[in-house]
Design an enzyme around this catalytic site. Structure first.
Site, short mmCIF file in Angstrom:
data_model
loop_
_atom_site.label_atom_id
_atom_site.label_comp_id
_atom_site.label_asym_id
_atom_site.label_seq_id
_atom_site.Cartn_x
_atom_site.Cartn_y
_atom_site.Cartn_z
N HIS A 1 0.85 -1.19 0.00
CA HIS A 1 0.00 0.00 0.00
C HIS A 1 0.88 1.24 0.00
CE1 HIS A 1 -2.02 3.15 2.61
NE2 HIS A 1 -2.80 3.10 1.55
N HIS B 1 2.07 11.18 -1.08
CA HIS B 1 1.24 10.79 0.06
C HIS B 1 1.40 11.89 1.10
CE1 HIS B 1 -0.01 7.81 3.42
NE2 HIS B 1 -1.07 8.36 2.86
#
Length: 276
Positions: free
Chosen positions: A3, A80
Site C-alpha cells: 500500500h 502521500h
C-alpha cells in the site's frame, strides 16, 4: 501488494500536496519544524525500495501519481501528503530492470490519484509507460483470467503451456478520480471498467492498511504509522490466515499492506495459495 508503495522516499523538504486540507497546509506553513516531522511519520507506509519489495515477493504496486504545483516541467512524482524525491519515470525504469531479470514474473501497477495532472500530463504518463514497457504490457484479452488466457493471446508475446510465462507481462491500471473509473492500459487501447472488481474471474484488492485521523495523531504525539501498524499485526495476521484465494465473490486475489518485508506479511499471503 504494498500500500502506498513509494512512501519510502518521501522528500523531507517537499511542500505539502495541493490535495491536502487547508488546515494541514496552514499549520505546516506556520510551524514547519513541528508539523512537517509529524506529517512524515504518519505518511510513510513502506521502508523497502521498489526492488526490495519485488524481491520480497510483492507483485502489486500502489502508485499515487502527482504533478507538483507551480512546476513548469513535465516531471511526475509520487505523493502521500508530501511528494517523493524520485520521479515516476525513474521508478518505471527500475521496475523494468527487475522484470528483465525475472522473465517469468507478473507485476500489476495500480496508478491513481493523478493530483495536478492535466490531460497533457496524463498523455505524457501514458506515453512513458508505452515507451518503457513496450511489449511487456499485458494485452487486453489476458486481463480477465491470466493463466487460462495465455494460449489464446499473441504467440509473439506469450510462449508456453498454461501457467508458464516465458515473457514478463504487466497490467497497468490508470485510475481517473474525476470519473471514478479505471483505465486498464494495454499496448494498443484502453478498456474501461470499474475500479476494484468483485465479480468472478477478476482481481479483488483488499487493503489492510490502517488509517489514522487527526484526533488519533493528537492523542499519540510520539506515535507513528509504523508503530501503529506493527502493534496491530497480530490481529491482521489472524485475518489474513482466514482468507481464501480464488475466483469466487467471497475470495481474495490481492492483499495490500503497509511495511511489508519487516514481518511475515508476504509469507502469510503467499501461503494462502496452499488452500487452492
Amino acid at each position: 501488494g504494498s500500500h502506498d508503495t513509494m512512501t519510502y522516499c518521501l522528500d523531507k523538504s517537499s511542500a505539502v500536496s495541493g490535495n491536502e486540507s487547508k488546515l494541514v497546509k496552514f499549520l505546516n506553513k506556520c510551524m514547519p519544524c513541528i508539523v512537517h516531522p509529524i506529517i512524515m511519520k504518519w505518511s510513510t507506509t513502506q521502508v523497502f525500495t521498489v526492488t526490495e519489495q519485488l524481491e520480497a515477493g510483492v507483485r502489486y504496486l500502489d502508485f499515487r501519481i502527482a504533478h507538483k504545483a507551480n512546476d513548469p516541467s513535465m516531471n511526475l512524482y509520487f505523493v502521500h501528503m508530501v511528494y517523493t524525491s524520485v520521479t515516476v519515470q525513474d521508478i518505471l525504469w527500475e521496475v523494468l530492470r527487475w522484470l528483465e531479470t525475472h522473465p517469468q514474473e507478473v507485476v500489476i501497477l495500480a496508478c491513481r490519484n493523478f493530483d495536478g495532472l492535466t490531460r497533457r500530463l496524463h498523455s505524457h504518463l501514458v506515453a512513458c509507460i508505452k515507451e518503457i514497457f513496450q511489449c511487456k504490457l499485458c494485452p487486453r484479452n489476458v486481463t480477465a483470467s491470466l493463466p487460462s488466457k495465455i494460449e489464446e493471446t499473441n504467440k509473439s508475446i506469450f510462449h508456453g503451456e498454461k501457467d508458464e510465462l516465458n515473457l514478463t507481462v504487466m497490467s497497468v491500471e490508470l485510475w481517473d478520480n474525476n470519473r471514478d473509473k479505471i483505465f486498464l492500459f494495454s499496448s494498443k487501447e484502453y478498456l474501461m471498467c470499474h475500479f476494484l472488481i468483485f465479480v468472478s474471474g477478476k482481481f479483488f484488492v483488499a487493503g489492510i492498511n490502517l488509517t489514522e485521523n487527526l484526533r488519533y495523531i493528537l492523542a499519540h504525539p510520539f506515535g507513528s504509522l509504523k508503530k501503529m501498524t506493527l502493534q496491530s499485526l497480530p490481529c491482521l495476521k489472524i485475518w489474513i490466515k482466514q482468507q481464501y484465494p480464488g475466483p469466487k465473490k467471497e475470495c481474495i486475489n490481492i492483499i495490500a499492506g503497509d511495511f511489508i518485508g519487516i514481518n511475515d506479511f508476504v509469507k502469510d499471503v503467499i501461503d494462502l495459495n496452499t488452500k487452492i
